[in-house]
Scaffold this motif. Structure first.
Motif, PDB file in Angstrom:
ATOM      1  N   ARG A 274      10.154  -4.397   5.954  1.00  0.00           N
ATOM      2  CA  ARG A 274      11.115  -4.330   4.974  1.00  0.00           C
ATOM      3  C   ARG A 274      10.914  -2.662   5.584  1.00  0.00           C
ATOM      4  O   ARG A 274      12.121  -1.556   5.254  1.00  0.00           O
ATOM      5  CB  ARG A 274      11.208  -4.060   4.047  1.00  0.00           C
ATOM      6  N   GLN A 275       9.740  -2.069   5.319  1.00  0.00           N
ATOM      7  CA  GLN A 275       9.656  -0.562   5.371  1.00  0.00           C
ATOM      8  C   GLN A 275      10.786   0.169   6.056  1.00  0.00           C
ATOM      9  O   GLN A 275      11.060   1.014   6.071  1.00  0.00           O
ATOM     10  CB  GLN A 275       8.597  -0.335   5.100  1.00  0.00           C
ATOM     11  N   SER A 276       9.963  -0.668   7.181  1.00  0.00           N
ATOM     12  CA  SER A 276      10.097   0.005   8.919  1.00  0.00           C
ATOM     13  C   SER A 276      11.829   0.134   8.805  1.00  0.00           C
ATOM     14  O   SER A 276      13.057   0.741   9.033  1.00  0.00           O
ATOM     15  CB  SER A 276      10.333  -0.346  10.196  1.00  0.00           C
ATOM     16  N   THR A 414       6.036   3.713  12.664  1.00  0.00           N
ATOM     17  CA  THR A 414       4.964   4.328  12.852  1.00  0.00           C
ATOM     18  C   THR A 414       4.038   3.159  11.262  1.00  0.00           C
ATOM     19  O   THR A 414       2.952   2.810  12.365  1.00  0.00           O
ATOM     20  CB  THR A 414       4.807   5.708  12.511  1.00  0.00           C
ATOM     21  N   GLY A 415       4.550   2.687  10.799  1.00  0.00           N
ATOM     22  CA  GLY A 415       4.238   1.963   9.237  1.00  0.00           C
ATOM     23  C   GLY A 415       3.630   0.744   9.907  1.00  0.00           C
ATOM     24  O   GLY A 415       3.495   0.038   9.075  1.00  0.00           O
ATOM     25  N   PRO A 451      11.271   5.174   0.876  1.00  0.00           N
ATOM     26  CA  PRO A 451      11.621   4.364   1.030  1.00  0.00           C
ATOM     27  C   PRO A 451      10.261   3.694   1.649  1.00  0.00           C
ATOM     28  O   PRO A 451      10.668   2.219   2.336  1.00  0.00           O
ATOM     29  CB  PRO A 451      11.976   5.094   2.275  1.00  0.00           C
ATOM     30  N   VAL A 452       8.837   3.837   1.046  1.00  0.00           N
ATOM     31  CA  VAL A 452       8.141   3.369   1.077  1.00  0.00           C
ATOM     32  C   VAL A 452       7.322   2.245   0.598  1.00  0.00           C
ATOM     33  O   VAL A 452       6.657   0.843   1.868  1.00  0.00           O
ATOM     34  CB  VAL A 452       6.453   4.371   1.902  1.00  0.00           C
ATOM     35  N   GLU A 456      12.228  -3.245  -4.573  1.00  0.00           N
ATOM     36  CA  GLU A 456      12.718  -4.816  -4.044  1.00  0.00           C
ATOM     37  C   GLU A 456      11.358  -5.463  -4.755  1.00  0.00           C
ATOM     38  O   GLU A 456      10.826  -5.953  -5.706  1.00  0.00           O
ATOM     39  CB  GLU A 456      13.215  -5.476  -3.383  1.00  0.00           C
ATOM     40  N   GLY A 457      10.472  -4.446  -3.965  1.00  0.00           N
ATOM     41  CA  GLY A 457       8.867  -4.836  -4.540  1.00  0.00           C
ATOM     42  C   GLY A 457       8.535  -4.599  -6.206  1.00  0.00           C
ATOM     43  O   GLY A 457       7.959  -5.868  -6.628  1.00  0.00           O
TER      44      GLY A 457
END
Length: 520
Positions: A274-276, A414-415, A451-452, A456-457
């Motif tokens: 989701r982060q990507s 990267t994440g 974005p990190v 929604e989290g």
């Protein structure tokens, strides 16, 4: 089947304890400057095992040099607490947790207890955070709480994880993090497999115990050692996940809890995916922002022009790395910049300088990726994520890579740290439970366009903590909100809750700053 577990290195060794976890006392000591005395409090072997039969005490004294001195008259003091490596075996092996404290500056009548703080990660060192975060907190919070920082197990000075070469992660220039074609994809999966082997070699039989749940139990041991009936907590990013895990395990010991930039419940790998996707959205916003400021950056007057400049820079660094700075290092710098809008101007300036002069110096981060602190962070990050729940299959990793490249030929991956969990030597059977209906309501804080940790989290975690309230900073694009963005609405709401204990009657909506204006 995974190979047999290797013996762990000295950094994670411990010895049998003869005293129970509940036998904890705190012995305050006057704070002293972080000079040579700090060496006595924190020897070079910072992750040394607890001595055989050593009481489970938390004694405060001098701090290591990594902990800054707060402005006078405040003071900071540090200590270590021996805790079980496996909390289900309280008389078994133990490790040391490094703890820091900045006492409350108010009167005894103003004091509300201790406020544990965590800066995120997983893998972030919390020992200096008691000083650095406290300096940004509203004055009423500083007066009310002793701020307690700690290095979570596996990080900093708390039995730091050591994964050695980590499958070549620290090689510079690194392999392109966006593999294209079967050969590159196979090489990528093999690097993840090697990384998992390296962590098994370095961490050994402690591998299952460097988890969020065990760290939450360490938090409760700190609470007990300090003689406090409740844990008040401020967790940012991964710290929100840690706080929610504590609420699940110890719902009746939860005090006032602020969870900022929330990681929602579920799989770390799903979170990374989701982060990507959110990073792609944020990067598009960055391209449009730079285009609107063409006179300042000179990267073109449309988002497509700026993207072309971005792609040209990345392609040039992939073909001709500069002093170990190639495509992987560029993507790492972009990942870092996209999370905070104050980093957008340096990124745009760095791209312009490269295109103009062929020099990538302005794109390089100040802290080297292969520094000792970074190595510990990267090792702890993956070790914790993979201890927190089942990992993906290699087939799913490749499917998600293909999906990401269909969405955009040049994604930011990267994440995607939890991809390593596909090959992990310890295989948890369930994800870390978060929240509890038995815990008191807490305060959640989120940035609308972060974005990190996508907003929604926060909504999903609120369902696990009934009655909790969400403070949303609208028209904001950065990660980290409370006592970070300088927003009076957010800071005032959180401070009133921490000091008075009263939640807002409903969710709170604050107006954010919008996108930044570049400086000349």
């Amino acid at each position: 089947m995974p190979p047999a577990v290797r013996p762990r290195r000295a950094a994670l060794c411990a010895v049998t304890a003869l005293t129970a976890l509940t036998a904890v006392v705190v012995t305050p000591a006057p704070a002293t400057p972080a000079t040579s005395a700090a060496t006595a409090a924190f020897p070079a072997s910072a992750a040394k095992p607890a001595a055989h039969g050593e009481p489970l005490e938390l004694r405060f004294g001098a701090c290591p040099e990594s902990v800054p001195e707060p402005p006078a008259p405040d003071r900071v003091e540090c200590g270590e607490l021996a805790v079980p490596l496996d909390h289900e075996k309280p008389h078994g092996e133990r490790i040391r947790i490094a703890v820091s404290r900045v006492p409350a500056s108010g009167t005894p009548a103003e004091r509300r207890g201790v406020l544990l703080v965590n800066p995120g990660g997983p893998g972030g060192s919390g020992l200096p955070y008691a000083v650095t975060k406290r300096a940004k907190l509203p004055a009423s919070v500083r007066r009310a709480y002793d701020v307690i920082g700690f290095d979570p197990r596996g990080t900093g000075r708390s039995a730091p994880a050591d994964c050695g070469p980590m499958g070549g992660l620290f090689e510079q220039p690194g392999a392109d993090p966006v593999p294209v074609g079967p050969e590159a994809e196979v090489a990528y999966l093999k690097s993840l497999d090697r990384m998992a082997d390296d962590c098994a070699d370095g961490v050994g039989d402690a591998l299952p115990h460097l988890s969020t749940a065990e760290t939450a139990r360490d938090m409760d041991a700190i609470r007990a050692a300090l003689g406090e009936p409740r844990t008040h907590f401020l967790g940012v990013s991964y710290g929100s996940y840690l706080g929610a895990a504590y609420a699940h395990l110890f719902p009746h010991r939860v005090g006032r809890m602020v969870l900022d930039s929330v990681v929602g419940p579920g799989s770390w790998y799903d979170f990374d995916v989701r982060q990507s996707r959110e990073l792609l959205r944020q990067r598009a916003v960055f391209f449009a922002w730079a285009a609107r400021n063409e006179s300042r950056f000179g990267l073109g007057g449309t988002a497509a022009d700026v993207r072309d400049a971005y792609e040209h820079t990345r392609r040039g660094l992939a073909d001709r790395p500069q002093q170990g700075f190639g495509a992987a290092e560029f993507d790492r710098a972009v990942y870092r910049a996209l999370g905070r809008t104050e980093r957008w101007q340096p990124l745009a300036d760095g791209i312009r300088a490269y295109l103009r002069d062929g020099d990538a110096a302005r794109l390089r981060p100040a802290d080297p990726h292969d520094s000792p602190a970074s190595r510990t962070f990267e090792a702890a990050n993956r070790t914790v994520k993979c201890a927190d729940g089942p990992g993906p299959t290699p087939a799913r990793i490749l499917a998600d890579l293909h999906s990401a490249r269909r969405a955009d030929p040049l994604p930011v991956l990267t994440g995607m740290e939890a991809s390593t969990c596909a090959y992990w030597h310890h295989r948890p059977t369930r994800h870390t439970p978060l929240g509890s209906p038995d815990a008191p309501p807490v305060l959640l804080v989120a940035s609308e366009h972060d974005p990190v940790t996508p907003v929604e989290g926060a909504h999903r975690l609120a369902e696990r903590l009934p009655g909790s309230r969400l403070v949303t900073l609208h028209d904001d694009y950065s990660h980290g909100v409370f006592a970070s963005r300088g927003n009076a609405c957010v800071d005032g709401t959180a401070a009133a809750y921490l000091v008075d204990g009263t939640l807002p009657d409903a969710d709170v909506h604050c107006t954010g700053p919008g996108l930044p204006e570049p400086t000349p």
